[in-house]
Design a protein around this motif. Sequence first.
Motif, PDB file in Angstrom:
ATOM      1  N   ASP A  79      10.768  -2.325  -3.256  1.00  7.70           N
ATOM      2  CA  ASP A  79      10.363  -1.155  -4.018  1.00  7.70           C
ATOM      3  C   ASP A  79      11.542  -0.596  -4.828  1.00  7.70           C
ATOM      4  OD1 ASP A  79       8.369   0.847  -4.746  1.00  7.70           O
ATOM      5  OD2 ASP A  79       9.601   2.225  -3.568  1.00  7.70           O
ATOM      6  N   THR A  80      12.742  -0.638  -4.256  1.00  7.80           N
ATOM      7  CA  THR A  80      13.947  -0.180  -4.966  1.00  7.80           C
ATOM      8  C   THR A  80      14.129  -0.968  -6.254  1.00  7.80           C
ATOM      9  OG1 THR A  80      15.012   0.472  -2.899  1.00  7.80           O
ATOM     10  CG2 THR A  80      16.468   0.042  -4.771  1.00  7.80           C
ATOM     11  N   LYS A 107      11.198  -0.300  -8.980  1.00  3.53           N
ATOM     12  CA  LYS A 107      11.403   0.954  -9.714  1.00  3.53           C
ATOM     13  C   LYS A 107      12.442   0.806 -10.820  1.00  3.53           C
ATOM     14  CE  LYS A 107      10.085   4.001  -5.943  1.00  3.53           C
ATOM     15  NZ  LYS A 107      10.572   4.870  -4.860  1.00  3.53           N
ATOM     16  N   GLU A 117       0.437  -2.334  -8.106  1.00  2.00           N
ATOM     17  CA  GLU A 117       0.329  -3.047  -9.384  1.00  2.00           C
ATOM     18  C   GLU A 117       0.979  -4.429  -9.307  1.00  2.00           C
ATOM     19  OE1 GLU A 117       2.172  -2.507 -13.823  1.00  2.00           O
ATOM     20  OE2 GLU A 117       1.447  -0.698 -12.819  1.00  2.00           O
ATOM     21  N   GLU A 144       0.808  -1.214   0.000  1.00  2.00           N
ATOM     22  CA  GLU A 144       0.000   0.000   0.000  1.00  2.00           C
ATOM     23  C   GLU A 144       0.841   1.264   0.000  1.00  2.00           C
ATOM     24  OE1 GLU A 144      -2.525  -0.742   3.349  1.00  2.00           O
ATOM     25  OE2 GLU A 144      -3.839  -2.028   2.172  1.00  2.00           O
ATOM     26  N   MET A 145       2.107   1.143  -0.409  1.00  2.00           N
ATOM     27  CA  MET A 145       3.019   2.283  -0.354  1.00  2.00           C
ATOM     28  C   MET A 145       2.940   3.159  -1.601  1.00  2.00           C
ATOM     29  SD  MET A 145       4.364   1.908   2.589  1.00  2.00           S
ATOM     30  CE  MET A 145       5.907   2.774   2.728  1.00  2.00           C
ATOM     31  N   ASN A 146       2.885   2.543  -2.779  1.00  2.00           N
ATOM     32  CA  ASN A 146       2.889   3.317  -4.015  1.00  2.00           C
ATOM     33  C   ASN A 146       2.321   2.477  -5.157  1.00  2.00           C
ATOM     34  OD1 ASN A 146       5.066   1.768  -5.332  1.00  2.00           O
ATOM     35  ND2 ASN A 146       6.387   2.711  -3.789  1.00  2.00           N
ATOM     36  N   GLU A 147       2.182   3.091  -6.320  1.00  2.00           N
ATOM     37  CA  GLU A 147       1.583   2.417  -7.472  1.00  2.00           C
ATOM     38  C   GLU A 147       2.376   1.192  -7.937  1.00  2.00           C
ATOM     39  OE1 GLU A 147      -1.408   2.730  -9.000  1.00  2.00           O
ATOM     40  OE2 GLU A 147      -1.794   4.061  -7.308  1.00  2.00           O
ATOM     41  N   HIS A 148       3.727   1.260  -7.855  1.00  2.00           N
ATOM     42  CA  HIS A 148       4.550   0.105  -8.255  1.00  2.00           C
ATOM     43  C   HIS A 148       4.174  -1.128  -7.430  1.00  2.00           C
ATOM     44  CE1 HIS A 148       7.409   2.097 -10.895  1.00  2.00           C
ATOM     45  NE2 HIS A 148       7.560   3.062 -10.000  1.00  2.00           N
ATOM     46  N   GLU A 149       4.114  -0.933  -6.124  1.00  4.90           N
ATOM     47  CA  GLU A 149       3.806  -2.055  -5.238  1.00  4.90           C
ATOM     48  C   GLU A 149       2.380  -2.538  -5.421  1.00  4.90           C
ATOM     49  OE1 GLU A 149       4.845  -0.907  -1.254  1.00  4.90           O
ATOM     50  OE2 GLU A 149       6.985  -1.181  -1.636  1.00  4.90           O
TER      51      GLU A 149
END
Length: 191
Positions: free
Chosen positions: A48-49, A52, A16, A9-14
Amino acid sequence: METRCEWAEMNEHEIEYHDAEWGVPEHDDRKLFEFLILEGAQAGLSWDTILKRRENYRKAFDGFDYNKVAAYDETKVEELLQDKGIIRNRRKVLSSVSNAKAFIEVRNEFGSFDNYLSTFLPDGKPIQNSWESMSDVPAKTELSEKISKDMKKRGFNFVGPTIMYAFMQAVGMVNDHVIGCFRHQECAGLR
């Protein structure tokens, strides 16, 4: 709004990645090789790193074509170490090359890397867990330790038990979506 595993729930990458890939059984050897390389690259860093940089990895590592990666020479390794789009760690880059060679040997022995992985699963089917929260999910298991040990014996590196458990989660060998996550039931029905 759909409930997801807390980590996603941190960002769109995660979001998706969680909604489309994590925990879905993967049988394509090229995708399995991709996750093997990415999980090794992630060691000591956040997922996440890596997410991206995923597209950069695809470009840098020839679309994760294990035959091409296995043939990388020192010139190609040095080129990769200059690529700001990936993690420029010599040991991790070199492990990608040696892991590609070991990956091909496993494919030759078992017909596919997927066949090799299925030998570790009960009845060759994904393990279905029922965790209440992400804090219940282990970092490694006896099975990830067993797989890690066997892979190291076969010449793989950056495949410790924790990395292998993350790999198992990513490629759907184990369903670790928490029971409150909308993907838990969806992934439970996949083989």
